[in-house]
Design an enzyme around this catalytic site. Structure first.
Site, mmCIF file in Angstrom:
data_model
loop_
_atom_site.group_PDB
_atom_site.id
_atom_site.type_symbol
_atom_site.label_atom_id
_atom_site.label_comp_id
_atom_site.label_asym_id
_atom_site.label_seq_id
_atom_site.Cartn_x
_atom_site.Cartn_y
_atom_site.Cartn_z
ATOM 1 N N VAL A 99 0.866 -1.192 0.000
ATOM 2 C CA VAL A 99 0.000 0.000 0.000
ATOM 3 C C VAL A 99 0.895 1.233 0.000
ATOM 4 O O VAL A 99 1.865 1.303 0.762
ATOM 5 C CB VAL A 99 -0.931 0.014 1.241
ATOM 6 C CG1 VAL A 99 -1.805 1.267 1.233
ATOM 7 C CG2 VAL A 99 -1.801 -1.236 1.280
ATOM 8 N N ILE A 145 5.173 -1.051 2.630
ATOM 9 C CA ILE A 145 4.771 0.327 2.364
ATOM 10 C C ILE A 145 5.445 0.785 1.073
ATOM 11 O O ILE A 145 6.661 0.658 0.926
ATOM 12 C CB ILE A 145 5.114 1.266 3.557
ATOM 13 C CG1 ILE A 145 4.603 2.684 3.296
ATOM 14 C CG2 ILE A 145 6.591 1.279 3.891
ATOM 15 C CD1 ILE A 145 3.129 2.877 3.475
ATOM 16 N N LYS A 146 4.639 1.286 0.137
ATOM 17 C CA LYS A 146 5.210 1.818 -1.103
ATOM 18 C C LYS A 146 5.527 3.300 -0.898
ATOM 19 O O LYS A 146 4.668 4.068 -0.454
ATOM 20 C CB LYS A 146 4.223 1.642 -2.269
ATOM 21 C CG LYS A 146 4.183 0.219 -2.784
ATOM 22 C CD LYS A 146 3.160 0.048 -3.877
ATOM 23 C CE LYS A 146 3.548 0.731 -5.162
ATOM 24 N NZ LYS A 146 2.476 0.625 -6.176
ATOM 25 N N VAL A 147 6.741 3.654 -1.241
ATOM 26 C CA VAL A 147 7.199 5.036 -1.045
ATOM 27 C C VAL A 147 7.824 5.511 -2.354
ATOM 28 O O VAL A 147 8.765 4.881 -2.855
ATOM 29 C CB VAL A 147 8.248 5.107 0.095
ATOM 30 C CG1 VAL A 147 8.720 6.537 0.293
ATOM 31 C CG2 VAL A 147 7.694 4.534 1.393
#
Ligand code: E4P
Length: 224
Positions: A58, A85-87
């Site tokens: 996400v 976590i997508k950053v």
């Protein structure tokens, strides 16, 4: 190479989770917005469908490193299981990645368009880097070549970061990434289906059915 599904469409996730050897789901703010529904309800349902063991990626909506970390902690707490976590790559994103690495929250560094970006993300501790193949092809940037170069440089520098290629519009792009040694791809439901379809396969199956029925009618092996 493993397959992820790049969607927040619950019907597509249910279908592919049941019929394909998919290892999880990736989303981004555009994908989530397309469903136009309550955020938490949606991502929690995705988690329920795929279970705890499959990856759920996400993307953060924050811009500052501390806010990205706060979102990642909250998402991991609420979604549990195998969570990433997508950053997006950038100074704040790199800072957040280094902080998240210390906290043990794995990062997928996204919006990658060059091997130089991927190497920096890997050094910051990203678990995955996500180059956008079709968006590069759209500007005559050769997305598969970029994926191939990233795979090579990560191996050359003995980095554990894996390549999660994204943004596909056809099966050939996926296949060429597989040949380039890409570790992971995230694809739409259409591409997932397209990867196993072939007119010769359909013809072969029709012949098997016709030949069997000509002798045994509607009997199956279980009827003998
Ligand atoms: C996944 O990480 C990307 O956000 C996604 O695959 C981008 O795909 P698109 O170029 O089709 O929007």
């Amino acid at each position: 190479m493993i397959y992820l599904l790049d969607t927040a469409d619950l019907n597509a996730i249910q279908h592919c989770n049941a019929f394909y050897p998919m290892s999880g789901v990736t989303t981004n703010p555009s994908i989530i917005s397309k469903e136009n529904t309550d955020f938490w309800h949606l991502v929690e349902r995705i988690r329920n469908v795929i279970g705890e063991n499959k990856m759920l990626h996400v993307q953060t909506t924050a811009q500052k490193a501390d806010d990205i970390v706060a979102e990642a902690r909250l998402l991991q707490k609420r979604l549990g299981g195998s969570f990433y976590i997508k950053v997006p790559i950038g100074e704040e994103g790199l800072k957040a990645t280094m902080l998240l690495k210390k906290l043990g929250i794995p990062v997928t560094m996204t919006a990658i368009f060059t091997p130089a970006q991927a190497l920096m993300a890997a050094r910051a501790g990203a678990a995955f880097v996500a180059p956008y193949v079709n968006r590069l092809d759209n500007i005559i940037g050769d997305g598969v070549q970029v994926v191939s170069d990233i795979v090579k440089e990560l191996s050359l520098h003995r980095l554990d970061t894996q390549v999660l290629a994204a943004s596909f519009k056809n099966m050939e792009q996926v296949h060429k990434c597989a040949l380039a040694g890409c570790h992971c791809v995230t694809v739409s439901e259409d591409i997932m289906r397209g990867l196993i379809s072939h007119p010769m396969t359909n013809a072969a199956i029709e012949t098997f059915e016709r030949d069997w029925k000509a002798v045994y009618g509607n009997k199956t092996i279980l009827d003998f």
